[in-house]
Design a protein around this motif. Structure first.
Motif, PDB file in Angstrom:
ATOM      1  N   ALA A 198       3.783  17.981 -36.483  1.00  0.00           N
ATOM      2  CA  ALA A 198       2.865  16.851 -36.640  1.00  0.00           C
ATOM      3  C   ALA A 198       3.614  15.532 -36.756  1.00  0.00           C
ATOM      4  O   ALA A 198       3.244  14.544 -36.137  1.00  0.00           O
ATOM      5  N   LEU A 199       4.680  15.509 -37.542  1.00  0.00           N
ATOM      6  CA  LEU A 199       5.382  14.270 -37.831  1.00  0.00           C
ATOM      7  C   LEU A 199       6.240  13.805 -36.654  1.00  0.00           C
ATOM      8  O   LEU A 199       6.457  12.602 -36.479  1.00  0.00           O
ATOM      9  N   ILE A 200       6.732  14.757 -35.857  1.00  0.00           N
ATOM     10  CA  ILE A 200       7.607  14.436 -34.725  1.00  0.00           C
ATOM     11  C   ILE A 200       7.012  14.963 -33.415  1.00  0.00           C
ATOM     12  O   ILE A 200       6.841  14.221 -32.455  1.00  0.00           O
ATOM     13  N   GLY A 201       6.688  16.247 -33.403  1.00  0.00           N
ATOM     14  CA  GLY A 201       6.058  16.842 -32.234  1.00  0.00           C
ATOM     15  C   GLY A 201       6.783  18.067 -31.738  1.00  0.00           C
ATOM     16  O   GLY A 201       8.018  18.138 -31.765  1.00  0.00           O
ATOM     17  N   ASN A 202       6.032  19.063 -31.281  1.00  0.00           N
ATOM     18  CA  ASN A 202       6.563  20.237 -30.609  1.00  0.00           C
ATOM     19  C   ASN A 202       5.567  20.684 -29.547  1.00  0.00           C
ATOM     20  O   ASN A 202       4.348  20.638 -29.774  1.00  0.00           O
ATOM     21  N   LEU A 203       6.068  21.108 -28.420  1.00  0.00           N
ATOM     22  CA  LEU A 203       5.194  21.556 -27.344  1.00  0.00           C
ATOM     23  C   LEU A 203       4.401  22.791 -27.764  1.00  0.00           C
ATOM     24  O   LEU A 203       4.884  23.647 -28.511  1.00  0.00           O
ATOM     25  N   GLY A 204       3.172  22.878 -27.295  1.00  0.00           N
ATOM     26  CA  GLY A 204       2.367  24.072 -27.501  1.00  0.00           C
ATOM     27  C   GLY A 204       1.690  24.165 -28.856  1.00  0.00           C
ATOM     28  O   GLY A 204       1.142  25.220 -29.192  1.00  0.00           O
ATOM     29  N   GLN A 205       1.705  23.076 -29.619  1.00  0.00           N
ATOM     30  CA  GLN A 205       1.132  23.140 -30.966  1.00  0.00           C
ATOM     31  C   GLN A 205       0.194  21.965 -31.244  1.00  0.00           C
ATOM     32  O   GLN A 205       0.193  21.401 -32.336  1.00  0.00           O
ATOM     33  N   ALA A 206      -0.624  21.612 -30.269  1.00  0.00           N
ATOM     34  CA  ALA A 206      -1.529  20.474 -30.448  1.00  0.00           C
ATOM     35  C   ALA A 206      -2.495  20.711 -31.602  1.00  0.00           C
ATOM     36  O   ALA A 206      -2.757  19.799 -32.412  1.00  0.00           O
ATOM     37  N   ASN A 207      -3.040  21.906 -31.707  1.00  0.00           N
ATOM     38  CA  ASN A 207      -3.991  22.204 -32.787  1.00  0.00           C
ATOM     39  C   ASN A 207      -3.298  22.159 -34.148  1.00  0.00           C
ATOM     40  O   ASN A 207      -3.793  21.551 -35.106  1.00  0.00           O
ATOM     41  N   TYR A 208      -2.146  22.771 -34.224  1.00  0.00           N
ATOM     42  CA  TYR A 208      -1.380  22.815 -35.467  1.00  0.00           C
ATOM     43  C   TYR A 208      -0.927  21.408 -35.872  1.00  0.00           C
ATOM     44  O   TYR A 208      -1.025  21.022 -37.042  1.00  0.00           O
ATOM     45  N   ALA A 209      -0.451  20.622 -34.895  1.00  0.00           N
ATOM     46  CA  ALA A 209       0.017  19.268 -35.182  1.00  0.00           C
ATOM     47  C   ALA A 209      -1.126  18.384 -35.669  1.00  0.00           C
ATOM     48  O   ALA A 209      -0.972  17.611 -36.619  1.00  0.00           O
TER      49      ALA A 209
ATOM     50  N   LEU B  76      -7.599  24.311 -37.278  1.00  0.00           N
ATOM     51  CA  LEU B  76      -8.055  23.202 -38.117  1.00  0.00           C
ATOM     52  C   LEU B  76      -8.842  23.703 -39.320  1.00  0.00           C
ATOM     53  O   LEU B  76      -8.765  23.117 -40.411  1.00  0.00           O
ATOM     54  N   GLU B  77      -9.574  24.790 -39.135  1.00  0.00           N
ATOM     55  CA  GLU B  77     -10.379  25.322 -40.235  1.00  0.00           C
ATOM     56  C   GLU B  77      -9.493  25.791 -41.391  1.00  0.00           C
ATOM     57  O   GLU B  77      -9.775  25.519 -42.559  1.00  0.00           O
ATOM     58  N   VAL B  78      -8.409  26.482 -41.072  1.00  0.00           N
ATOM     59  CA  VAL B  78      -7.543  27.001 -42.136  1.00  0.00           C
ATOM     60  C   VAL B  78      -6.667  25.901 -42.721  1.00  0.00           C
ATOM     61  O   VAL B  78      -6.571  25.753 -43.947  1.00  0.00           O
ATOM     62  N   HIS B  79      -6.032  25.118 -41.867  1.00  0.00           N
ATOM     63  CA  HIS B  79      -5.068  24.138 -42.365  1.00  0.00           C
ATOM     64  C   HIS B  79      -5.745  22.892 -42.940  1.00  0.00           C
ATOM     65  O   HIS B  79      -5.501  22.527 -44.095  1.00  0.00           O
ATOM     66  N   LEU B  80      -6.567  22.215 -42.137  1.00  0.00           N
ATOM     67  CA  LEU B  80      -7.127  20.948 -42.588  1.00  0.00           C
ATOM     68  C   LEU B  80      -8.342  21.156 -43.489  1.00  0.00           C
ATOM     69  O   LEU B  80      -8.425  20.589 -44.582  1.00  0.00           O
TER      70      LEU B  80
END
Length: 305
Positions: free
Chosen positions: A155-166, A121-125
């Motif tokens: 984020a827009l649809i979803g992928n397993l294992g990427q809750a932080n990234y999504a 979140l620090e880098v992306h958001l």
């Protein structure tokens, strides 16, 4: 004549992957480019290096363009303010920010360390906030400016294992929307791209079954970072002055326009709802319109063009 002739563009994460291709193409299209890259690994947990950003800047200069490098982190507000100041001191202006800088720290949510959540979140958001906040006043004052941020189908649809990234990337999409709304009267634009492209970040995705192996192979062979750069550079150009507040994806040679959340159904009860009546009727009435739990690959199951 390039579509960015006379413009100055800051490209974050410009030392590798999509950022590198965006920086090189911006230079080819006539922009003076400030290439930013921390020079760290995919997880962002090792010591950075000025090498990757400077190498890309050198390539732009060798091709006859103008470019300088910066190796600070988008996660630092002071560092991003320095980037904007560097652009002004070196080139006299800043016209667009292309912001694909990012890291990955994937893992199933029930095993995710707080440090991995915070770092992404620090880098992306926070990084998207930092680059936007540092440049938006300048853009408003000069009556023009473009942000090209990056979201993800995770984020827009979803992928397993990427809750932080999504979570971070959906936040970036929301930020871009408000930047576009608030900037419209001042000539400030903002759009986001969900890229499909083989980069070192995508190379870290764990392959858990045959379906995921096939998906990763499709990305490696059919979806390139330079294809994403074409749209990013186009969105930074003055010719896209009427394109703002949108969410795009690039998948091979296909450019996709995403819908944005709007109501798709409702139920009304004149005497009000209770948990019992919602469970017994209201939610069942809406159920045919529910969005399923399919991952990104279920929405884009076909080979890239």
């Amino acid at each position: 004549m390039g579509v960015l002739d006379g413009k100055v563009v800051l490209v974050t994460g410009g030392g590798n992957g999509i950022g590198r291709e965006c920086a090189l193409l911006a230079g080819h299209e006539g922009a003076k480019v400030l290439v930013n890259d921390l020079g760290a690994g995919v997880k962002g947990d090792d010591e950075g290096s000025a090498g990757p950003a400077e190498q890309v800047a050198r390539e732009i200069r060798a091709a006859g363009g103008e470019a300088v490098s910066n190796s600070e982190s988008v996660a630092s507000q002071a560092a991003v303010e320095n980037m904007v100041q560097q652009a002004l001191e070196t080139f006299g202006r800043l016209d667009a920010v292309i912001n694909p800088a990012g890291i990955l720290r994937d893992g199933m949510f029930h095993k995710m360390a707080a440090a991995d959540w915070d770092a992404v979140l620090e880098v992306h958001l926070r990084g998207a906030f930092n680059v936007s906040r540092a440049a938006v006043g300048l853009f408003r004052d000069q009556g023009s400016g473009a942000f090209v941020h990056f979201t993800s189908t995770s984020a827009l649809i979803g992928n397993l294992g990427q809750a932080n990234y999504a979570a971070a990337k959906l936040g970036v999409a929301g930020l871009s929307r408000i930047l576009a709304m608030e900037g419209a009267a001042k000539g400030v634009r903002s759009n986001v791209i969900a890229p499909f492209a083989w980069t070192r970040m995508i190379g870290t995705i764990p392959i858990t079954d045959e379906a995921s192996a096939q998906r990763v192979e499709r990305m490696r062979t059919g979806m390139r970072a330079n294809q994403v750069a074409q749209l990013a550079v186009a969105l930074a150009a003055d010719a896209a002055a009427d394109v703002t507040g949108q969410i795009f994806a690039v998948r091979g040679n296909e450019v996709v326009l995403f819908s944005q959340p709007r109501p798709i159904g409702s139920v009304t009860r004149t005497d009000g709802w209770t948990p019992k009546t919602l469970l017994g009727g209201g939610l069942q009435a809406l159920k045919p319109k529910f969005t399923d739990l399919g991952a990104s690959a279920t929405v884009f199951p076909y080979d890239p063009f």
